[in-house]
Design a protein around this motif. Sequence first.
Motif, short mmCIF file in Angstrom:
data_model
loop_
_atom_site.label_atom_id
_atom_site.label_comp_id
_atom_site.label_asym_id
_atom_site.label_seq_id
_atom_site.Cartn_x
_atom_site.Cartn_y
_atom_site.Cartn_z
N GLU A 4 0.97 -1.28 0.03
CA GLU A 4 0.11 -0.05 0.02
C GLU A 4 0.82 1.29 0.02
O GLU A 4 2.19 1.35 0.16
CB GLU A 4 -0.93 -0.10 1.15
N ALA A 6 1.14 5.66 0.82
CA ALA A 6 0.75 6.70 2.02
C ALA A 6 1.56 7.91 1.58
O ALA A 6 2.80 7.79 1.21
CB ALA A 6 0.97 6.43 3.26
N ALA A 63 1.34 -3.86 4.14
CA ALA A 63 0.31 -3.63 5.20
C ALA A 63 0.08 -5.01 6.05
O ALA A 63 -0.50 -4.99 7.02
CB ALA A 63 -1.27 -3.51 4.48
N TYR A 68 -1.58 1.53 7.93
CA TYR A 68 -1.59 3.04 7.73
C TYR A 68 -1.57 3.98 9.25
O TYR A 68 -1.07 4.97 9.24
CB TYR A 68 -2.83 3.06 7.09
N CYS A 72 0.48 6.82 10.39
CA CYS A 72 0.01 8.25 10.88
C CYS A 72 0.53 8.67 12.08
O CYS A 72 1.03 9.85 12.22
CB CYS A 72 -1.60 8.35 10.77
N TYR A 101 -4.61 11.69 1.55
CA TYR A 101 -5.18 10.28 1.77
C TYR A 101 -5.48 9.94 0.38
O TYR A 101 -5.67 10.49 -0.46
CB TYR A 101 -6.32 10.38 2.56
N GLN A 106 -8.14 5.66 4.28
CA GLN A 106 -7.02 6.32 4.76
C GLN A 106 -7.43 7.53 5.65
O GLN A 106 -7.12 8.06 6.50
CB GLN A 106 -6.13 6.48 4.04
#
Length: 161
Positions: A4, A6, A63, A68, A72, A101, A106
């Motif tokens: 994934e 970000a 992931a 995620y 963050c 996002y 997200q």
Amino acid sequence: MKLEKAIFACGCFWGAQHQFERAKGVIRSEVGYIGGDKENPTYQEVKAHTTGHAEATLVEFDAEETTYTDLCKLFFEIHDPAQIDGQGPDIGPQYRSEIFYLNEAQKQQAEAVIALLREKGYEVNTRLTPATVFWPAEDYHQHYYDKTGGEPYCHIRVRKF
């Protein structure tokens, strides 16, 4: 492996990349520009405040090894989300705190982390914005501290989540 992506902006992208690269589950990262209206901007254009872009870090992660939400949390630990349009010695809108996002999940996870921080009494002025095109920065910006042997001014702060 479940890959994934970000995208985070939190001041100078050199230090952010340095910290994200060392996080569990991060496969690769790239620094660049996002959030403005100029296609394929240069560092000089972004620095001159003519593009609307922020310096940002694109993080590719597994992931199955990290979440995620965990990224963050790290994002909020490596910068001051209370500061508007700057971080430490770097002042200007290109150094703003912003999460870009890539999907609704997200967005919801970022909102939950922000809400948790505010519940704990932290001031958060971080923008939460749908991602647009991420423009990679020039090669000399990529993995800057690994190339130079320097240390970033942003360090991990312990926030109680």
